[in-house]
Scaffold this motif. Structure first.
Motif, short mmCIF file in Angstrom:
data_model
loop_
_atom_site.label_atom_id
_atom_site.label_comp_id
_atom_site.label_asym_id
_atom_site.label_seq_id
_atom_site.Cartn_x
_atom_site.Cartn_y
_atom_site.Cartn_z
N HIS A 26 0.85 -1.19 0.00
CA HIS A 26 0.00 0.00 0.00
C HIS A 26 0.89 1.24 0.00
N SER A 27 1.43 1.53 -1.18
CA SER A 27 2.38 2.63 -1.32
C SER A 27 1.83 3.68 -2.27
N ARG A 72 -0.57 -3.72 -7.90
CA ARG A 72 -0.17 -5.08 -8.24
C ARG A 72 -1.21 -6.05 -7.70
N PHE A 73 -0.94 -7.33 -7.88
CA PHE A 73 -1.81 -8.38 -7.37
C PHE A 73 -1.03 -9.22 -6.38
N LYS A 74 -1.69 -9.59 -5.30
CA LYS A 74 -1.04 -10.39 -4.26
C LYS A 74 -2.01 -11.43 -3.73
N ILE A 129 -4.46 -5.23 -5.24
CA ILE A 129 -4.20 -4.48 -4.01
C ILE A 129 -5.01 -3.18 -4.07
N PRO A 130 -5.99 -3.02 -3.20
CA PRO A 130 -6.82 -1.81 -3.29
C PRO A 130 -6.11 -0.60 -2.69
N GLY A 131 -6.47 0.58 -3.14
CA GLY A 131 -6.01 1.80 -2.49
C GLY A 131 -6.69 1.94 -1.14
#
Length: 319
Positions: free
Chosen positions: A202-203, A211-213, A243-245
């Protein structure tokens, strides 16, 4: 106190007008893609039985997210995944939990034709719009032609791009106001970028690495959504999700692709010790291979920091 009550009343009144669909039949008001997209977003004309709109699941007062684990489509049909908030999506390279759309224009059309959501073919949606004198005139004015699938996607995407938010207590803090957030939120921020290592994923300005994790929420049993794998068919992507904001995240509960966590505290507690909640999660990222060792106070501080990411436009309904 009186001013605060007045502000709350005005905000909720605005939300009410939004939710009833902007009962304005003057096509002259729909002069831009953004305005046209806004009206379409709140109009049930785009669902098969004309009972739900985009806003039925993307509720304005909850940062355009829903409050249920999965949303209900036409005829009360249960959706397959949690409805995410749609603020701050401009420039995102992938959309939906599995990343199947690469543009807002493409994404905007998918819920309309999804059988468990609005369940209306795009061909029928376009016919309805061109048969409606308000919309027919508006599309001619804005696009110099009739409604088409391309024009419909462009209008909805234009409205979604107006949902950028960057006016939160956190924003004021990083811009020099040391008193904009509480001491607990300051501690939470340091934990977020330090001990908890949240900023690995979360950057950036919107707190997503785009990205996807896999965080271990697929085990092939009761948790059987294969995520990104459904799109790519690559076994390395099994259980991966977008990865959601985190902007406005305090308003978008429940959390995760399946809405399995009701509160931010539950989310942070999962990251703190995943095995205590989901055993045998497949393809789980190595960063979650061992507990973080956060205390209850530290979990609370991180939650307080995340609440400081709520934009002022939603502050009156921050839960």
């Amino acid at each position: 106190m009186k001013n605060n009550k007045t502000a709350v009343f005005l905000f909720l009144s605005t939300v009410f007008l939004v939710l009833v669909g902007f009962q304005n039949d003057d096509p002259g008001e729909l002069t831009t893609k953004e305005k046209l997209g806004e009206k379409l977003f709140f109009d049930p004309i785009l669902s098969k039985d004309r009972t739900i709109s985009c806003a039925s699941c993307h509720k304005p007062e909850f940062a355009f997210a829903d409050t249920s684990a999965v949303s209900l489509g036409v005829d009360g049909t249960k959706g397959e995944r949690n409805t995410p908030g749609i603020t701050n999506l401009s420039g995102r390279p992938n959309l939906f939990w599995d990343g199947r759309s690469a543009s807002l224009e493409h994404q905007a059309l998918q819920p309309i034709q999804n059988p468990v959501e609005m369940n209306l073919s795009i061909a029928e949606a376009i016919k309805r719009l061109n048969d409606n004198h308000i919309y027919a005139a508006a599309f001619q004015r804005v696009f110099k032609g009739p409604a088409t699938d391309k024009h419909l996607g462009a209008a909805l995407a234009a409205f979604e791009r107006t949902m950028e938010t960057a006016n939160s207590p956190y924003d004021r803090y990083i811009n020099g106001d040391d008193h904009a957030i509480s001491a607990a939120a300051v501690r939470g921020r340091m934990l977020f970028i330090g001990k908890a290592n949240c900023n690995t994923c979360h950057s950036g300005e919107d707190f997503t690495a785009d990205r996807f994790k896999s965080i271990g929420l697929y085990n092939g049993k009761e948790l059987n959504d294969m995520g990104r794998f459904v799109v790519t068919k690559d076994s390395a992507h099994l259980g991966d999700f977008k990865i959601p904001g985190l902007r406005n995240v305090a308003l978008t509960a429940p959390y995760m692709h399946n809405g399995m966590f009701k509160t931010l505290k539950e989310v942070i507690s999962y990251y703190n010790n995943p095995d205590a909640i989901v055993k045998n999660g497949k393809n789980r990222d190595l960063a979650l291979s061992k507990p973080l060792g956060l205390s209850d106070e530290e979990i609370s501080d991180i939650e307080t920091f995340l609440r400081a990411l709520t934009d002022d436009r939603f502050a009156k309904v921050n839960r």
